[in-house]
Scaffold this active site. Sequence first.
Site, short mmCIF file in Angstrom:
data_model
loop_
_atom_site.label_atom_id
_atom_site.label_comp_id
_atom_site.label_asym_id
_atom_site.label_seq_id
_atom_site.Cartn_x
_atom_site.Cartn_y
_atom_site.Cartn_z
N SER A 171 12.00 0.75 6.74
CA SER A 171 11.53 -0.56 6.31
C SER A 171 12.72 -1.49 6.28
CB SER A 171 10.94 -0.44 4.89
OG SER A 171 9.85 -1.29 4.70
N ARG A 172 12.48 -2.77 6.62
CA ARG A 172 13.61 -3.69 6.65
C ARG A 172 14.07 -4.03 5.23
NH1 ARG A 172 10.29 -7.95 9.87
NH2 ARG A 172 9.04 -7.33 8.07
N LYS A 210 -5.40 1.95 7.97
CA LYS A 210 -6.46 1.18 8.58
C LYS A 210 -6.08 -0.31 8.60
CE LYS A 210 -8.10 -1.33 6.04
NZ LYS A 210 -7.79 -2.44 5.07
N ILE A 214 0.83 -1.21 0.00
CA ILE A 214 0.00 0.00 0.00
C ILE A 214 0.86 1.27 0.00
CG2 ILE A 214 -0.38 0.30 2.50
CD1 ILE A 214 -2.96 0.68 -0.35
N ASP A 231 -10.06 -7.46 6.88
CA ASP A 231 -9.13 -6.42 6.43
C ASP A 231 -9.77 -5.57 5.31
OD1 ASP A 231 -6.09 -5.42 6.33
OD2 ASP A 231 -6.85 -5.63 4.29
P1 NAP Z 1 2.49 -5.49 3.33
O1 NAP Z 1 2.97 -5.07 1.98
O2 NAP Z 1 2.49 -6.94 3.64
O3 NAP Z 1 3.27 -4.79 4.52
C1 NAP Z 1 3.84 -3.51 4.48
C2 NAP Z 1 5.26 -3.57 4.98
O4 NAP Z 1 5.27 -3.69 6.39
C3 NAP Z 1 6.04 -4.78 4.49
O5 NAP Z 1 6.52 -4.57 3.19
C4 NAP Z 1 7.12 -4.92 5.52
O6 NAP Z 1 8.21 -4.11 5.17
C5 NAP Z 1 6.46 -4.40 6.76
N1 NAP Z 1 6.06 -5.55 7.57
C6 NAP Z 1 5.30 -6.58 7.23
N2 NAP Z 1 5.15 -7.45 8.27
C7 NAP Z 1 5.86 -6.95 9.27
C8 NAP Z 1 6.11 -7.38 10.58
N3 NAP Z 1 5.57 -8.49 11.07
N4 NAP Z 1 6.89 -6.61 11.33
C9 NAP Z 1 7.40 -5.48 10.84
N5 NAP Z 1 7.18 -5.02 9.59
C10 NAP Z 1 6.42 -5.75 8.82
O7 NAP Z 1 1.01 -4.95 3.61
P2 NAP Z 1 0.14 -3.83 2.86
O8 NAP Z 1 -0.76 -4.48 1.88
O9 NAP Z 1 0.99 -2.72 2.41
O10 NAP Z 1 -0.79 -3.41 4.09
C11 NAP Z 1 -0.30 -2.63 5.16
C12 NAP Z 1 -1.49 -1.95 5.82
O11 NAP Z 1 -2.19 -1.18 4.82
C13 NAP Z 1 -2.53 -2.94 6.38
O12 NAP Z 1 -3.03 -2.46 7.60
C14 NAP Z 1 -3.63 -2.95 5.32
O13 NAP Z 1 -4.91 -3.18 5.89
C15 NAP Z 1 -3.55 -1.53 4.78
N6 NAP Z 1 -4.05 -1.43 3.39
C16 NAP Z 1 -3.68 -2.32 2.44
C17 NAP Z 1 -4.23 -2.25 1.14
C18 NAP Z 1 -3.86 -3.21 0.03
O14 NAP Z 1 -4.52 -3.20 -1.03
N7 NAP Z 1 -2.83 -4.06 0.16
C19 NAP Z 1 -5.15 -1.25 0.87
C20 NAP Z 1 -5.47 -0.31 1.85
C21 NAP Z 1 -4.91 -0.43 3.11
P3 NAP Z 1 9.75 -4.54 5.52
O15 NAP Z 1 9.85 -6.03 5.41
O16 NAP Z 1 10.55 -3.82 4.49
O17 NAP Z 1 9.97 -4.06 6.91
#
Ligand code: NAP
Length: 303
Positions: free
Chosen positions: A33-34, A87, A11, A165
């Site tokens: 970010s890691r 969110k 996101i 989610d």
């Molecule tokens: P994501 O790509 O899986 O996670 C975002 C980043 O957070 C990862 O690239 C990772 O970066 C870090 N991360 C993941 N797990 C972690 C952990 N256990 N500990 C520490 N860092 C961690 O997820 P996303 O889809 O972007 O979603 C993130 C948030 O945005 C959620 O709350 C989701 O509900 C919201 N969101 C998502 C979307 C969508 O379409 N995907 C839409 C609207 C809102 P590093 O490994 O580089 O640290």
Amino acid sequence: MKIALVGIGKIALDQHVPALAASPDWELAATVSRHGRVNGIEAFTDIHAMLEARPDIPVVSLCLPPVPRFEAAQAVLRAGRHLMLEKPPGATLAEVHILSDLAQAQGVTIFATWHSRMAMAVAAARDWLAGRTIQGGRITWREDVRKWHPGQDWIFEAGGMGVFDPGINALSILTEILPEPLRLLSADLDFPANRQAPIAARLQFSQQIAADFDFRQEGPQTWDMEFQTDGGVLALRMGGNRLEIDGRHVQGADDIMGEYPALYARMAGLIAAGKRETDLAPMVLVADAFTLGRRNTVADFHF
Ligand code: NAP
């Protein structure tokens, strides 16, 4: 204002980075970010190191999944920076209350965002429903988890919320537009046998409103809600971006790109006004579904 983005994943790259780049209010000054990076922007792997090295950055936006978010959020507020949260704003309700109190004590802004509330037709739907009586409603939120959350195992872990989610986006619209507050009456939750969070949910609310959330939808994706009222039928489609009254298209389009620019404009406004915003109503309904829901076990799920 300079801002740091934390959690450079799906996101952050799909929505936050383009919204910041297009805004006159913001300058992306650092990331944390890691693994994730944004070209040309100073990158940290640890939030504490960033906060210490960059006292010139007054605002931090967290795009981490909900479970690992609290510690980072607390560090941001303790460092006296304004905080914006993706969110859902946390893994539990209590932790968001703690963050909200901490922001108040520190005299900084906290903004728990609900991007779907910024969808193009949500405000018009709220205005149209005001003063009308809801006679029933149906929410259909069906999407393909493999398409929108590829390989994101956290979403099926405890605290990842599973189908809630995306479902919480529907609830964020619902709690924004209905003239009367909503109460959950019952819930059926389908948990894959190999996972800790539901892949589908059917919810019954007060005001004769039912919701059907499913993460297994292949082909066309559906983010629709329809309400029967004493003044006609209102439908919100495309996640709140398209409004129809009695079957006629009256506002909006099949486009979601305005939501994040609107969130960042709101964050700039909250900071300028010295205000805080943490509306937990959508998350309360999700917590109630986990409290009240009947649990069904369904087939294993693998990405
Ligand atoms: P994501 O790509 O899986 O996670 C975002 C980043 O957070 C990862 O690239 C990772 O970066 C870090 N991360 C993941 N797990 C972690 C952990 N256990 N500990 C520490 N860092 C961690 O997820 P996303 O889809 O972007 O979603 C993130 C948030 O945005 C959620 O709350 C989701 O509900 C919201 N969101 C998502 C979307 C969508 O379409 N995907 C839409 C609207 C809102 P590093 O490994 O580089 O640290």
